[in-house]
Design a protein around this motif. Structure first.
Motif, PDB file in Angstrom:
ATOM      1  N   ASP A   5       0.734  -1.098  -0.001  1.00 60.86           N
ATOM      2  CA  ASP A   5      -0.005   0.021  -0.101  1.00 60.86           C
ATOM      3  C   ASP A   5       0.794   1.365   0.157  1.00 60.86           C
ATOM      4  O   ASP A   5       1.051   1.912   1.184  1.00 60.86           O
ATOM      5  CB  ASP A   5      -0.806  -0.001   1.174  1.00 60.86           C
ATOM      6  CG  ASP A   5      -1.937   1.048   1.042  1.00 60.86           C
ATOM      7  OD1 ASP A   5      -2.014   1.893   0.342  1.00 60.86           O
ATOM      8  OD2 ASP A   5      -2.877   0.888   1.851  1.00 60.86           O
ATOM      9  N   ARG A  21      -8.763 -11.258  -0.511  1.00 56.22           N
ATOM     10  CA  ARG A  21      -8.786 -10.168   0.489  1.00 56.22           C
ATOM     11  C   ARG A  21      -7.712  -9.264   0.249  1.00 56.22           C
ATOM     12  O   ARG A  21      -7.911  -8.083   0.843  1.00 56.22           O
ATOM     13  CB  ARG A  21      -8.569 -11.151   1.599  1.00 56.22           C
ATOM     14  CG  ARG A  21      -9.609 -12.104   2.015  1.00 56.22           C
ATOM     15  CD  ARG A  21      -9.416 -12.501   3.557  1.00 56.22           C
ATOM     16  NE  ARG A  21      -8.414 -13.391   3.646  1.00 56.22           N
ATOM     17  CZ  ARG A  21      -8.394 -14.725   3.725  1.00 56.22           C
ATOM     18  NH1 ARG A  21      -9.490 -15.279   3.442  1.00 56.22           N
ATOM     19  NH2 ARG A  21      -7.266 -15.349   4.017  1.00 56.22           N
ATOM     20  N   GLU A  22      -6.303  -9.606  -0.223  1.00 55.28           N
ATOM     21  CA  GLU A  22      -5.473  -8.571  -0.335  1.00 55.28           C
ATOM     22  C   GLU A  22      -5.929  -7.475  -1.435  1.00 55.28           C
ATOM     23  O   GLU A  22      -5.536  -6.471  -1.243  1.00 55.28           O
ATOM     24  CB  GLU A  22      -4.044  -9.142  -0.757  1.00 55.28           C
ATOM     25  CG  GLU A  22      -2.964  -8.435  -0.777  1.00 55.28           C
ATOM     26  CD  GLU A  22      -2.445  -7.786   0.397  1.00 55.28           C
ATOM     27  OE1 GLU A  22      -2.024  -6.547   0.754  1.00 55.28           O
ATOM     28  OE2 GLU A  22      -3.111  -8.160   1.509  1.00 55.28           O
ATOM     29  N   ARG A  72      -8.316  -5.085   0.329  1.00 57.56           N
ATOM     30  CA  ARG A  72      -7.604  -4.230   0.901  1.00 57.56           C
ATOM     31  C   ARG A  72      -7.012  -2.951   0.327  1.00 57.56           C
ATOM     32  O   ARG A  72      -7.178  -1.696   0.833  1.00 57.56           O
ATOM     33  CB  ARG A  72      -6.576  -4.700   2.039  1.00 57.56           C
ATOM     34  CG  ARG A  72      -5.956  -3.850   3.024  1.00 57.56           C
ATOM     35  CD  ARG A  72      -4.811  -4.690   3.657  1.00 57.56           C
ATOM     36  NE  ARG A  72      -3.688  -5.075   2.784  1.00 57.56           N
ATOM     37  CZ  ARG A  72      -2.952  -4.240   2.352  1.00 57.56           C
ATOM     38  NH1 ARG A  72      -2.801  -3.084   2.959  1.00 57.56           N
ATOM     39  NH2 ARG A  72      -1.907  -4.588   1.511  1.00 57.56           N
ATOM     40  N   HIS A 112      -8.079   0.909   0.316  1.00 56.30           N
ATOM     41  CA  HIS A 112      -7.382   2.143   0.450  1.00 56.30           C
ATOM     42  C   HIS A 112      -7.161   3.068  -0.838  1.00 56.30           C
ATOM     43  O   HIS A 112      -6.411   3.979  -0.741  1.00 56.30           O
ATOM     44  CB  HIS A 112      -6.119   1.647   0.486  1.00 56.30           C
ATOM     45  CG  HIS A 112      -6.023   0.906   2.082  1.00 56.30           C
ATOM     46  ND1 HIS A 112      -5.109   0.186   2.456  1.00 56.30           N
ATOM     47  CD2 HIS A 112      -6.830   1.089   3.291  1.00 56.30           C
ATOM     48  CE1 HIS A 112      -5.444  -0.135   3.980  1.00 56.30           C
ATOM     49  NE2 HIS A 112      -6.439   0.559   4.342  1.00 56.30           N
ATOM     50  N   LEU A 145     -12.948  -2.031   4.301  1.00 52.50           N
ATOM     51  CA  LEU A 145     -12.556  -3.214   5.191  1.00 52.50           C
ATOM     52  C   LEU A 145     -13.409  -3.459   6.026  1.00 52.50           C
ATOM     53  O   LEU A 145     -14.136  -2.652   6.630  1.00 52.50           O
ATOM     54  CB  LEU A 145     -11.155  -2.840   5.762  1.00 52.50           C
ATOM     55  CG  LEU A 145     -10.077  -2.379   4.716  1.00 52.50           C
ATOM     56  CD1 LEU A 145      -8.808  -1.879   5.360  1.00 52.50           C
ATOM     57  CD2 LEU A 145      -9.696  -3.741   3.733  1.00 52.50           C
TER      58      LEU A 145
END
Length: 943
Positions: A687, A896-897, A900, A904, A943
């Protein structure tokens, strides 16, 4: 537009389900009880909204607080809403329904002919009651909602009892009321039990708990609030939703935001204007009370805390206080907060009544409060100070404030002491001698406390106050400087204040030494370490003449922590100068010892002695909590976050950092470390936008206003981030900046987080001379320096240079040595990165597979993706991180990653770069994430 209520119902899920069930089980009668503002109408609105446009037919009306209410008025108003439906069932209406024609002229065309007068009021009333029941029966499924039954007239109560004794099969009657305003003991005049053919329910709505208050505030604002805020809001509002909503909106209008720390939130809630509706409601309720009962309530408003009926009576100046208090309890003006102690339901109600009092009358109540409270043993000093101030007794106010502040400091409550002293020193009539003493007390309490924005402003004013003596003015400059160097953006100004104080405090050597010890700290200035060392040695020379105690321990805390931080190998033999943690010491020494242990933990964590850091951190936190030193606890929390990063304790670390960042928002030394670790975590997870924001929040771009080792580490973090992005030129720019800062400072012990990314950037850009120069300077700077992390990084940097020169054997040897060092340090992430370098060079698939698993276990998802990419590039297929299986509608680990990163705000291209995937593959993953989450756009992914 700012919402004034929550878009969703909070904390009433069970009640709403129960209400739905009861209404569906027609015929039924449901009572909804609750105090004013608790959410009865909101619950009803949610019920009606869920029903849609019908069926059933829903009619809602409110009883009104009229002096002479119209008999049956609220029921007839409900029936008047059914004009369209009555026309549809006209043929089903019995002749008796014609009795309603005079009462419902708007329905006259749909009703049977009017009935002849009977000449008997009782018979005509019975005829009317039958007509209402028959009309409701003809209408079929009907939900009749009557709100505020406590204001219903007796005729309405009788009519509803008649109808529900033999209810129409399709009727559900819902009634809301406030028990404290009932004329009798029941909403229908006397207890009512539904007949066997009807269902019944009685809901009592209680105020929200602290968690419910938090959810309500966040729903209104649309964003999270700071830790501790909900607890304070709950205390101030008693959890009554209407009061929470009004207070939230008033705060938002006053402050513009609510993302404040706990103390700021407490201050704002103490001064926020009482909402108009609440103020008017309380004034109206007070006017309805008998004179003596009203006087007791006003005395409670002035006292501001729970009090016995005897104290309330004495302050109010009335007799028979128990009878008056009983009346106030029955009317829900006061509540019994503790056994035999009474107060208002919530603080805003108390302030509403207090604000309605005239000045002279209010002052008289405060005078009586002072007289009564002064007789207690022990006297409540804080309350006495506040009452004296409001009563205009200035001399007594200052005397009580000082005594209360001293007691608060002894109890470890520096915030209360600071609040009292800020007000006291602002008093323009205070005598010079008193002001000297009060000013020093304020400075000392502010230095211990976490939150000191108001104190800083007041101390700045004090520094130019002509009433202060010259010696005290010098101390004020010192304390002001100590406070400013903690504040974000005020480091340089704080150092200047301390330098001014050191020059002015020749007559107070102990205070002067305190200032010199701060100037000796190497991490608060970009000036060469040689200048810091001069101050450090002068402080150390003075230690020999000092007796054991608070000052000596305070000075040792500064110089020993600094010596560890700069890698002085001789410091370990001097640690025995500190008092033992098992020795009984006075409070000042205990706080200084806590700071010493936390400083040593910080220095060890920077140097690379992580085991020692953990030990000192444990003892330092224990001492700080025992000493009541919240600022020391804060700095230790920053060290602990950084230490957890190094040793691989990442589970829950990001969430903890977010909470700590809000708690210590104004403290530079804490937030800068937290942002550094936040940047490291975000980089490891790919990120990069979040990482860049975090690194810049350390003030690395303004090193004169930053904590220098944090700034150097953040610069190294940015270089790593830019290398991951493939921006070698920008990475070199940060490497140049970090190298210049280290060279200026002359402390290469702090280069452990900068060395490898700087050399990697230089090599990637073909700037080999700069790489060799950096490594040579690092080696020279680490000569006779005890800094294991920097020494290990030097080996890794030399391995990079050997590989760039084509010396693969030398690179392998140096890399093996560096791996051994990082293994000894106990830093799994750095060890994995270095091991990956070797495994990637040899295309060791087994090692890369193990490393991917190690990264996954740590939470370094971007690094794990890089390893899997290297394996795929070698032509070997890679299983999913946790083994392949069908995930169905659940998100896979990779999805899931992706979720995320989407949450963001990362683009597909950025996600592909971070996860070492093709844009097309990312596009497919994003589509699956949206489908499985049941959302239509990226903006809905959270999230």
């Amino acid at each position: 537009m700012l919402r004034t209520s929550s878009p969703v119902l909070i904390g009433r899920e069970w009640e709403l389900r129960t209400l739905h069930t009861a209404v569906a089980a027609a015929p039924s009668v449901i009572f909804v009880e609750g105090e004013a503002g608790v959410g009865k109408s909101r619950l009803i609105a949610e019920l009606i909204n869920a029903m849609g446009d019908g069926p059933p037919l829903v009619a809602v009306q409110h009883c009104q607080p009229l002096r002479d209410p119209f008999p049956y008025g609220v029921v007839l108003e409900c029936l008047s809403q059914c004009a369209g439906q009555v026309g549809q069932v006209r043929g089903k209406l019995s002749a008796v329904v014609g009795a309603l024609r005079p009462y419902l002229p708007e329905l006259a065309d749909s009703l049977p002919s009017a009935l002849p007068a009977l000449g008997d009021p009782a018979a005509e009333r019975h005829q009317l009651f039958r007509a209402v029941r028959d009309l409701l029966a003809a209408l079929g499924r009907v939900v009749l909602v009557i709100e505020d039954m406590h204001w219903a007239d007796e005729g309405t109560r009788q009519l509803l009892r008649f109808v529900m004794t033999d209810p129409p099969p399709g009727l559900s009657l819902v009634m809301t009321y406030r028990r404290e305003d009932l004329v009798g003991n029941a909403p229908l005049g006397r207890p009512f039990r539904p007949p066997p053919s009807a269902a019944g329910a009685h809901l009592t709505l209680a105020p929200l708990d602290a968690n419910g208050v938090r959810e309500l505030v966040e729903a209104i604002l649309g964003n999270p609030v700071a830790p501790g805020f909900a607890e304070i809001m709950w205390q101030r509002t008693a959890g009554i939703p209407f009061v929470v909503e009004e207070a939230t909106c008033a705060l938002r209008a006053m402050e513009g935001r609510l993302g404040t720390d706990e103390v700021t939130a407490r201050r704002l809630l103490d001064i926020v204007e009482v909402p108009v509706l609440l103020r008017e409601a309380m004034v109206e309720r007070m006017h309805a009370l008998p004179d003596d009962a009203r006087a007791v309530a006003q005395a409670s408003a002035v006292l501001g805390v729970p009090a016995s009926d005897a104290l309330l009576s004495a302050v109010a100046g009335v007799k028979w206080s128990r009878a008056h208090v009983t009346r106030l309890l029955e009317q829900a003006v006061l509540v019994e907060v503790a056994e035999n102690e009474y107060s208002f339901r919530h603080a805003l109600a108390q302030r509403a009544v207090y604000g309605s009092l005239s000045g002279p009358y209010r002052q008289g109540l405060h005078v009586r409060a002072v007289r009564e409270l002064a007789q207690l043993d022990p006297p409540p000093l804080v309350r006495l100070a506040l009452h004296c101030r409001s009563a205009g007794l200035t001399a007594d106010w200052l005397r009580y404030s000082e005594a209360a502040a001293a007691a608060a400091m002894r109890a470890g409550d520096a915030f209360t002491a600071m609040e009292l002293l800020v007000a006291a020193v602002a008093e323009p009539t205070a005598r010079a001698a008193d002001l000297d003493r009060l000013a020093i007390n304020l400075c000392e309490s502010a230095l211990i406390n976490l939150h000191h924005q108001e104190a800083i402003a007041q101390i700045e004013q004090l520094s130019s106050d002509p009433r202060l003596s010259d010696e005290v003015r010098g101390e004020v400059h010192l304390w002001l400087g100590l406070l400013l160097i903690r504040k974000v953006g005020a480091m340089a100004r704080g150092r200047a204040e301390i330098e001014l104080a050191v020059e002015a405090l020749h007559g107070r050597p102990e205070r002067r030494l305190r200032g010199m010890a701060v100037l000796a700290l190497p991490y608060i200035s970009t000036a060469p370490f040689a200048a810091d060392l001069v101050w450090m040695e002068r402080v150390e020379e003075s230690l020999e003449a000092l007796e054991p105690g608070g000052l000596r321990t305070e000075l040792l805390a500064s110089v020993l922590g600094a010596r560890v931080l700069v890698g002085d190998p001789g410091v370990w033999d001097r640690l025995s100068l500190l008092p033992s943690v098992s020795e009984p010491v006075e409070a000042g020494t205990l706080r200084a010892l806590a700071r010493a242990h936390c400083n040593l933990a910080d220095g060890c964590a920077w140097a690379g002695y992580y085991g020692r850091a953990r030990e000192y951190l444990h003892s330092g936190l224990d001492l700080a909590k025992r000493a009541g030193a919240p600022y020391v606890v804060g700095t230790a929390e920053g060290t602990r976050a950084r230490l957890d990063w190094h040793v691989g304790d990442w589970d829950g670390l990001a969430e903890r950092i977010e909470q700590l960042t809000q708690t210590y928002a104004h403290l530079l030394w804490v937030t800068s470390e937290l942002n550094l670790v936040k940047g490291w975590l975000a980089t490891a997870r790919g990120d990069w936008g979040r990482a860049e924001t975090a690194f810049k929040a350390t003030r690395m771009d303004q090193p004169d206003s930053a904590v220098i080792p944090v700034a150097v580490a953040a610069i190294g973090g940015m270089a790593t981030l830019l290398l991951n992005r493939g921006d070698t030129t920008a990475a070199c720019g940060y490497a140049d900046r970090g190298a210049a800062l280290i060279r200026r400072k002359g402390l290469w012990a702090w280069a452990g987080e900068l060395a490898c990314p700087a050399v990697e950037a230089y090599v990637a850009a073909g700037r080999l001379d700069d790489a060799h120069t950096f490594v040579a300077d690092l080696a020279a700077g680490l000569n006779e320096v005890d800094a294991p992390l920097a020494q290990a990084s030097l080996l890794a940097a030399r391995a990079q240079l050997a590989e760039a020169a084509g010396d693969m054997a030398g690179a392998a040897r140096l890399c093996a040595e560096a791996i051994g060092c990082f293994t000894d340090l106990g830093t799994p992430y750095r060890l994995a990165q270095l091991t990956e370098t070797v495994a990637a060079r040899a295309i060791d698939i087994t090692e890369l597979t193990d490393l991917a698993r190690t990264y996954e276990e740590l939470g370094a998802t971007s690094d794990a993706a890089r390893c899997r990419h290297l394996i795929r590039s070698a032509g070997v297929s890679t299983p999913s991180p946790r083994g392949r299986r069908g995930y169905g509608n659940e998100l896979s680990p990779r999805e899931r990653e992706v979720r995320r990163l989407v949450a963001h705000g990362r683009t597909n291209r950025e996600i592909a770069q971070a996860m070492f995937l093709s844009p097309r593959t990312v596009e497919e993953h994003v589509a699956k994430v949206l489908r499985k989450l049941g959302v239509k756009s990226r903006q809905e992914v959270h999230l």
